[in-house]
Design an enzyme around this catalytic site. Structure first.
Site, short mmCIF file in Angstrom:
data_model
loop_
_atom_site.label_atom_id
_atom_site.label_comp_id
_atom_site.label_asym_id
_atom_site.label_seq_id
_atom_site.Cartn_x
_atom_site.Cartn_y
_atom_site.Cartn_z
N ASN A 55 0.84 -1.18 0.00
CA ASN A 55 0.00 0.00 0.00
C ASN A 55 0.88 1.24 0.00
O ASN A 55 1.95 1.23 0.62
CB ASN A 55 -0.90 -0.02 1.25
CG ASN A 55 -2.01 0.99 1.17
OD1 ASN A 55 -1.81 2.18 1.42
ND2 ASN A 55 -3.18 0.54 0.79
N GLU A 65 1.61 -14.51 3.70
CA GLU A 65 1.14 -15.53 4.65
C GLU A 65 -0.16 -15.07 5.31
O GLU A 65 -1.10 -15.85 5.48
CB GLU A 65 2.20 -15.78 5.73
CG GLU A 65 3.53 -16.28 5.20
CD GLU A 65 4.52 -15.15 4.88
OE1 GLU A 65 4.08 -14.06 4.45
OE2 GLU A 65 5.73 -15.38 5.07
ZN LIG Z 1 4.88 -11.30 7.23
#
Ligand SMILES: [Zn+2]
EC number: 3.5.4.5
Length: 162
Positions: A55, A65
């Site tokens: 971002n 993850e």
């Molecule tokens: Zn991470």
């Protein structure tokens, strides 16, 4: 090398590695230019993929993850039997500290985690030059318990206290 109570089948291992590479294609990483793919395997054989999504306000970035685990958990999938992570770096890159804690919420400490080099499969190292924990193709095999020792988890909130 530690003895592992939990091992992946060759088929599941390949599914995880392939899933991580596919996941990496979804990376949005214009700032770090460090694409990451993660794949979780569920008990019924489903692969859940995630990529890092950055971002412009850097703090809004989420790792591969956590993308995968949040996708899964929000769809009601909260049990996993393996994780593979891959980047474009030609060595095993490990989940960051925040991700380790988030993985801890839903995964057993002895769940296998495969850290896959970007140039997988690497040629086997010559006899005598193998590194502990590294397996076929240059994949480093570890567990959550090894990555996050003495960790805090949901069961600690069940302990009696004043
Ligand atoms: Zn991470």
């Amino acid at each position: 090398m530690s003895v592992r109570a939990w091992t992946l089948s060759v088929e599941d291992r390949q599914k995880l590695i392939q899933g991580a590479f596919e996941a990496k294609k979804g990376s949005y990483s214009p700032y770090s230019k460090f694409p990451v793919g993660a794949a979780f395997l569920t008990p019924d054989g489903t692969i859940i993929k995630g990529a890092n999504i950055e971002n412009a306000s850097y703090g809004g970035t989420i790792c591969a993850e956590r993308t995968a685990i949040v996708k899964a958990a929000s769809e009601g999938i909260r049990s996993f039997v393996g994780l593979a992570v891959v980047t474009n770096v030609n060595s095993a890159i490990s989940p960051c500290g925040i991700c380790r804690q988030v993985i801890r919420e839903f995964c057993a400490l002895d769940m296998p985690i495969l850290l896959v080099p970007g140039d997988y499969p690497q040629a086997p190292l010559p006899e005598g030059e193998q590194k502990p924990g590294y397996t076929e193709g240059g994949v480093k095999e570890t567990t959550l318990g090894e990555l996050l020792p003495d960790s805090f988890g949901p069961e600690h909130l069940e302990l009696p206290r004043k």
